[in-house]
Design a protein around this motif. Structure first.
Motif, PDB file in Angstrom:
ATOM      1  N   LEU A   1      29.009  30.129  65.183  1.00 32.12           N
ATOM      2  CA  LEU A   1      30.006  31.150  64.890  1.00 32.12           C
ATOM      3  C   LEU A   1      30.059  32.190  66.004  1.00 32.12           C
ATOM      4  CD1 LEU A   1      29.164  31.886  61.134  1.00 32.12           C
ATOM      5  CD2 LEU A   1      30.681  30.126  62.056  1.00 32.12           C
ATOM      6  N   ASP A   2      31.234  32.711  66.214  1.00 32.63           N
ATOM      7  CA  ASP A   2      31.391  33.848  67.123  1.00 32.63           C
ATOM      8  C   ASP A   2      30.665  35.057  66.519  1.00 32.63           C
ATOM      9  OD1 ASP A   2      33.050  36.461  67.855  1.00 32.63           O
ATOM     10  OD2 ASP A   2      33.347  35.009  69.485  1.00 32.63           O
ATOM     11  N   GLY A   3      29.774  35.659  67.311  1.00 39.61           N
ATOM     12  CA  GLY A   3      28.971  36.763  66.804  1.00 39.61           C
ATOM     13  C   GLY A   3      29.764  38.008  66.471  1.00 39.61           C
ATOM     14  N   GLY A   4      30.967  38.124  66.998  1.00 37.89           N
ATOM     15  CA  GLY A   4      31.790  39.288  66.702  1.00 37.89           C
ATOM     16  C   GLY A   4      32.680  39.096  65.503  1.00 37.89           C
ATOM     17  N   SER A   5      33.394  37.972  65.470  1.00 42.35           N
ATOM     18  CA  SER A   5      34.370  37.744  64.399  1.00 42.35           C
ATOM     19  C   SER A   5      33.836  36.911  63.244  1.00 42.35           C
ATOM     20  CB  SER A   5      35.603  37.047  64.975  1.00 42.35           C
ATOM     21  OG  SER A   5      35.281  35.726  65.403  1.00 42.35           O
ATOM     22  N   GLY A   6      32.815  36.085  63.512  1.00 43.38           N
ATOM     23  CA  GLY A   6      32.327  35.170  62.487  1.00 43.38           C
ATOM     24  C   GLY A   6      33.146  33.902  62.380  1.00 43.38           C
TER      25      GLY A   6
ATOM     26  N   ILE B   1      34.467  30.078  63.312  1.00 44.28           N
ATOM     27  CA  ILE B   1      33.794  28.850  63.735  1.00 44.28           C
ATOM     28  C   ILE B   1      34.223  28.506  65.157  1.00 44.28           C
ATOM     29  CG2 ILE B   1      33.553  26.372  63.318  1.00 44.28           C
ATOM     30  CD1 ILE B   1      33.916  26.937  60.328  1.00 44.28           C
ATOM     31  N   LYS B   2      33.254  28.371  66.036  1.00 46.21           N
ATOM     32  CA  LYS B   2      33.498  27.957  67.413  1.00 46.21           C
ATOM     33  C   LYS B   2      33.246  26.462  67.592  1.00 46.21           C
ATOM     34  CE  LYS B   2      31.931  30.458  70.783  1.00 46.21           C
ATOM     35  NZ  LYS B   2      30.994  31.226  71.651  1.00 46.21           N
ATOM     36  N   GLU B   3      32.284  25.933  66.818  1.00 47.04           N
ATOM     37  CA  GLU B   3      31.854  24.541  67.038  1.00 47.04           C
ATOM     38  C   GLU B   3      31.158  24.021  65.785  1.00 47.04           C
ATOM     39  OE1 GLU B   3      28.471  22.308  69.813  1.00 47.04           O
ATOM     40  OE2 GLU B   3      29.237  24.291  70.380  1.00 47.04           O
ATOM     41  N   TRP B   4      31.403  22.744  65.457  1.00 43.34           N
ATOM     42  CA  TRP B   4      30.633  22.056  64.421  1.00 43.34           C
ATOM     43  C   TRP B   4      29.439  21.398  65.104  1.00 43.34           C
ATOM     44  CZ3 TRP B   4      31.713  22.565  59.295  1.00 43.34           C
ATOM     45  CH2 TRP B   4      32.956  23.113  58.967  1.00 43.34           C
ATOM     46  N   LEU B   5      28.263  21.512  64.516  1.00 38.41           N
ATOM     47  CA  LEU B   5      27.034  21.090  65.186  1.00 38.41           C
ATOM     48  C   LEU B   5      26.748  19.601  65.065  1.00 38.41           C
ATOM     49  CD1 LEU B   5      24.681  24.072  64.306  1.00 38.41           C
ATOM     50  CD2 LEU B   5      26.164  23.760  66.293  1.00 38.41           C
TER      51      LEU B   5
END
Length: 514
Positions: free
Chosen positions: A284-289, A291-295
């Motif tokens: 997750l993006d630390g600012g907005s929360g 999802i940037k990527e599925w692991l």
């Protein structure tokens, strides 16, 4: 962090309803290794269909969505209190939407919280790291496979394997025994995480953490890599197979980790996970929360309909597989005509019953006539629509062994003719089946969408005060298929497979790792 809760909700839904690609590949490989004509082949085909149905319906793969367990890596200074509250809110919402079963029960009173929230539920672990992003991993590990977890204290004596010492060879024996003791009760073919060392608590924690590794990864520790490879080969020679029906594939993955221990303690901890290996993660993006990527690779990258089980002609001397269609209530004559291996297709009313109901029925009358009836060991996921009518969202079988103390008495008391569940039952139940003219039918564990499709109507419910999973649901079934694994003539496929696998286990007594 305005998107954090929504991202957690999406993670929960994805984990519950869509197996990741690495798990799907392992199941496809298992299908290719089994003959279509065998019980294992049929079960794996059902499992593949269930995976696809769950994905398409966005409904739970298995009705037992387990104890939601989160592992988070967060930046230094992140507000973990707020994150925890948002995770709890997402859990409650997913439960209300039917993506999770109501699984949080008061340990003293048995009362179900109804929203999967309560002391210790869900489980949330935080750890800081020196990155700005947030990593969240989630595992939904059902109670059936959780109950097959096992911990060994070396040295010890193991059935079929003899003495296990405080060395790599003793560890090897413990892991093989862990697979053997699970049989079909943990919804094999399964995955195992192994923790070597630690204390009793950290050993189990390490074992569960191993389940977050990719199925296709390679252990960086040479000794553990060799042990993982050995266990995969040896375990699949035990002949336990899918659902404990016998077969070529018993284990789909083995991951092993080690930590330091006390000189006086040597624990080997094994976390057993069913084929419905539901774990996923997000960055997750630390600012907005957001999802940037599925692991883990998403499930839709690996379709389940492209890997049919191998074609194989049955041996010339093999009895043809029988399919018998029956309508409830059942007669003694119908049931005594059945044999282990028969496929029974049921139409008519069946009644769910788990631990709370069985305990109740031993000392009380049934609210409905069970003479000739069918009890289904199942704790379904149920939702009520705007008209107040109940609908089944997921309805696979639960592990039947828990009902062994009660089942024989209930069969005799009420005239029950069939019990549906998974994993089989013991000698006491087998004797009652023979005496009374009843049968045990093994459904495919974890196939919650496949069996939900067979339920055409909810006729009623009793004992909602026990909680939705433990209530007695009266369900109208059509085309409900299961395999006779314990018949009215004293035969038990489960006892046969356990006896055969024990004999095969004994070939691994001699030391392998010096």
């Amino acid at each position: 962090m305005e998107q954090f809760e929504e991202s957690i909700y999406r993670l929960i839904v994805e984990t519950s309803t869509n197996l990741p690609g690495d798990v799907r590949r392992a199941i496809r490989a298992a299908r290719e290794a089994e003959d279509r004509a065998t019980r294992a082949g049929l079960s794996l085909s059902t499992i593949a269909s269930n995976i696809t149905m769950a994905e398409c319906n966005v409904s739970p793969i298995c009705q037992d969505t387990g104890m939601p367990t989160f592992y988070l890596h967060v930046p230094v200074g992140a507000n973990q209190i707020v994150m925890k509250e948002k995770i709890r809110s997402a859990i409650a919402r997913a439960t209300k939407d039917g993506k999770l079963r109501t699984n949080s029960v008061d340990s003293l009173t048995g009362a179900n919280s109804g929203d999967n929230l309560g002391p210790g539920t869900p489980v949330i672990h935080f750890e800081q790291w020196e990155r700005d992003d947030i990593e969240v991993r989630l595992i939904l590990k059902g109670g059936g496979c959780e109950n097959k977890n096992i911990q060994y204290s070396l040295p010890c004596e193991l059935e079929g394997l003899g003495k296990a010492g405080r060395d790599l060879d003793g560890i090897r024996k413990c892991i093989l025994h862990a697979v053997y003791q699970a049989q079909g009760q943990g919804c094999s073919a399964g995955f195992i995480g192994v923790g070597i060392g630690g204390d009793r608590t950290t050993g189990y924690e390490l074992a569960k953490q191993q389940l977050f590794r990719r199925v296709d990864d390679v252990n960086p520790v040479p000794e553990l890599r060799r042990l993982e490879e050995y266990i995969m080969e040896a375990a699949n020679q035990l002949g336990i197979g899918t659902m404990g029906f016998g077969g070529n594939v018993t284990l789909l993955g083995c991951k092993i980790g080690a930590i330091n221990r006390l000189p006086a303690s040597f624990f080997v901890s094994v976390a057993y996970n069913c084929w419905a290996f539901r774990r996923q993660g997000v960055l997750l993006d630390g600012g907005s929360g957001e999802i940037k990527e599925w692991l883990y690779p998403r499930g839709d990258e690996v379709p389940m309909d492209e890997a049919p089980a191998a074609e194989a002609a049955q041996p010339a001397d093999a009895e043809p597989r029988r399919e018998i269609r029956l309508k409830t209530p059942l007669t003694e004559e119908q049931v005594r005509s059945l044999r282990v291996g028969d496929i029974v297709i049921l139409d008519g009313e069946i009644h769910t019953g788990r631990d709370a109901l069985h305990k109740y029925l031993v000392d009380h009358d049934s609210p409905v006539d069970l003479n000739g009836g069918v009890i289904y060991h199942c704790g379904p996921v149920m939702l009520k629509d705007e008209k107040g009518e109940w609908h089944v969202k997921a309805a696979g079988p639960t592990t039947s062994a828990r009902e062994e103390p009660y089942q024989a008495d209930i069969i005799r008391k009420f005239g029950v003719r069939a019990v549906i569940g998974k994993g089989g039952m013991g000698r006491k139940t087998l004797e009652a089946l023979k005496e009374c003219g009843a049968v045990y039918l093994n459904a495919v564990g974890g196939a919650a969408q496949y069996y939900a499709e067979c339920i055409k109507r909810v006729n009623g419910v009793h004992f909602l005060e026990f909680g939705i999973p433990e209530a007695m649901w009266h369900l109208e079934a059509e085309g409900f298929a299961a395999i006779v694994t314990m018949d009215a003539h004293g035969n038990s496929l489960h006892a046969d497979v356990e006896r055969d696998s024990l004999a095969k286990l004994e070939q691994f007594k001699e030391p392998v790792f010096k």
